[in-house]
Design a protein around this motif. Structure first.
Motif, short mmCIF file in Angstrom:
data_model
loop_
_atom_site.label_atom_id
_atom_site.label_comp_id
_atom_site.label_asym_id
_atom_site.label_seq_id
_atom_site.Cartn_x
_atom_site.Cartn_y
_atom_site.Cartn_z
N SER A 74 0.84 -1.20 0.00
CA SER A 74 0.00 0.00 0.00
C SER A 74 0.87 1.25 0.00
N SER A 75 0.53 2.19 -0.86
CA SER A 75 1.27 3.45 -0.94
C SER A 75 0.61 4.55 -0.12
N VAL A 76 -0.50 4.24 0.56
CA VAL A 76 -1.23 5.26 1.30
C VAL A 76 -0.41 5.82 2.47
N PRO A 77 0.25 4.99 3.30
CA PRO A 77 1.04 5.57 4.40
C PRO A 77 2.11 6.54 3.93
N LEU A 78 2.79 6.21 2.85
CA LEU A 78 3.81 7.12 2.32
C LEU A 78 3.19 8.44 1.87
N GLY A 79 2.08 8.36 1.15
CA GLY A 79 1.44 9.58 0.67
C GLY A 79 0.92 10.45 1.79
N PHE A 80 0.31 9.83 2.81
CA PHE A 80 -0.22 10.62 3.92
C PHE A 80 0.90 11.20 4.78
N ALA A 81 2.02 10.50 4.91
CA ALA A 81 3.16 11.04 5.65
C ALA A 81 3.72 12.27 4.93
N ALA A 82 3.82 12.20 3.60
CA ALA A 82 4.27 13.36 2.83
C ALA A 82 3.29 14.51 2.94
N LEU A 83 1.99 14.20 2.94
CA LEU A 83 0.97 15.23 3.11
C LEU A 83 1.11 15.91 4.47
N ALA A 84 1.36 15.12 5.52
CA ALA A 84 1.52 15.69 6.86
C ALA A 84 2.70 16.65 6.92
N ALA A 85 3.83 16.25 6.33
CA ALA A 85 5.02 17.10 6.36
C ALA A 85 4.81 18.40 5.60
N ALA A 86 4.24 18.30 4.39
CA ALA A 86 4.02 19.50 3.59
C ALA A 86 3.01 20.43 4.26
N THR A 87 1.96 19.86 4.84
CA THR A 87 0.94 20.67 5.49
C THR A 87 1.50 21.39 6.70
N LEU A 88 2.34 20.71 7.47
CA LEU A 88 2.93 21.35 8.65
C LEU A 88 3.79 22.55 8.26
N LEU A 89 4.62 22.39 7.25
CA LEU A 89 5.47 23.50 6.82
C LEU A 89 4.62 24.68 6.34
N LEU A 90 3.62 24.40 5.50
CA LEU A 90 2.78 25.47 4.98
C LEU A 90 1.98 26.13 6.09
N SER A 91 1.48 25.36 7.05
CA SER A 91 0.68 25.91 8.13
C SER A 91 1.53 26.81 9.04
N LEU A 92 2.75 26.39 9.33
CA LEU A 92 3.63 27.22 10.16
C LEU A 92 3.94 28.54 9.47
N LEU A 93 4.06 28.49 8.15
CA LEU A 93 4.29 29.71 7.39
C LEU A 93 3.05 30.60 7.42
N GLN A 94 1.86 30.00 7.29
CA GLN A 94 0.63 30.78 7.31
C GLN A 94 0.36 31.41 8.68
N LEU A 95 0.74 30.71 9.74
CA LEU A 95 0.53 31.23 11.09
C LEU A 95 1.61 32.23 11.51
N GLY A 96 2.65 32.36 10.71
CA GLY A 96 3.72 33.28 11.05
C GLY A 96 4.73 32.69 12.02
N TRP A 97 4.63 31.40 12.31
CA TRP A 97 5.59 30.76 13.21
C TRP A 97 6.91 30.48 12.50
N LEU A 98 6.89 30.49 11.20
CA LEU A 98 8.11 30.50 10.40
C LEU A 98 8.23 31.87 9.75
#
Length: 237
Positions: free
Chosen positions: A30-54
């Motif tokens: 199954s490729s789902v765990p890999l895809g969701f892990a990548a989604l989690a990482a990308a979302t965290l970076l973008l969210s920290l940028l949107q919140l101004g924490w980065l």
């Protein structure tokens, strides 16, 4: 003793008998765990940028991370999803990989001092709406955890659209908070589905309806029962 004459009817039936069809099943993890892990990482970076924490100066680094990390991993998940005849995973991962690549490239090419892009806003809106297609497919087939992850990603993108189109910080703040929720949900889904795949049983709740649980609970004969009716499989060659 004279040799017996061949039966004409037997010879005719042998000539018209259709050739045997052999279907080979290729095991693909199954490729789902890999895809969701990548989604989690990308979302965290973008969210920290949107919140101004980065800091704003980290925007280019976040863009490079989306291009070099999230995009190829989710593209890999998309390809193996389609190879496994899983259109929900293939479609969802394909949309996500495309929007991460577009986000990274557009952000990197923005003029100095510009933080938002209406073009990216419109593209993100299309991606959010397109994600509803695999969400509906996942919900219909009983894969509620995957559908929840993709639905949360669509909501995150919708709030991001508001920020990209209006440049109002309130949209960025809401999008960042939703993104943190998506980070947790996607990371949990990656862990739960990976454990289920390697242990062949649900270790953590995956909220799957029984209609889609045959791959873990039934034997191979039950799982391939409708294989001959799937797209690309002909009754006779």
């Amino acid at each position: 003793m004279p040799a017996s004459e061949p039966d004409p009817e037997s010879e005719q039936s042998a000539r018209v008998a259709p050739p045997a069809v052999r279907i080979g099943l290729r095991p693909i993890a199954s490729s789902v765990p890999l895809g969701f892990a990548a989604l989690a990482a990308a979302t965290l970076l973008l969210s920290l940028l949107q919140l101004g924490w980065l800091a704003y100066g980290e925007s280019s680094h976040v863009s490079m991370a989306l291009i070099t990390f999230a995009f190829p991993l989710q593209l890999l998940g998309c390809l193996f999803g389609f190879l496994a005849r899983d259109t929900v995973v293939g479609t969802g991962m394909g949309i996500l990989s495309g929007i991460w690549l577009a986000t990274g490239v557009i952000k990197l090419t923005l003029p100095v001092g510009t933080v938002t892009s209406p073009t990216l806003g419109v593209l993100t809106l299309v991606a959010a709406l397109a994600l509803l297609v695999p969400v509906a497919g996942g919900a219909e087939t009983g894969r509620l955890l995957s559908a929840t992850v993709l639905l949360t990603a669509a909501v995150h993108f919708l709030f991001t659209v508001g920020y990209e189109l209006t440049s109002a910080q309130v949209w960025a703040t809401i999008a960042g908070l939703v993104g943190l929720v998506l980070f947790v949900v996607a990371l949990y889904a990656a862990l739960a589905l990976l454990l289920e795949d390697v242990c062949q049983r649900a270790v953590l709740p995956v909220f799957r309806r029984s209609a889609d649980g045959s791959s873990m609970q039934s034997d191979l004969r039950d799982q391939r029962g409708s294989l001959e009716r799937e797209a690309g499989v002909r009754e006779q060659l």
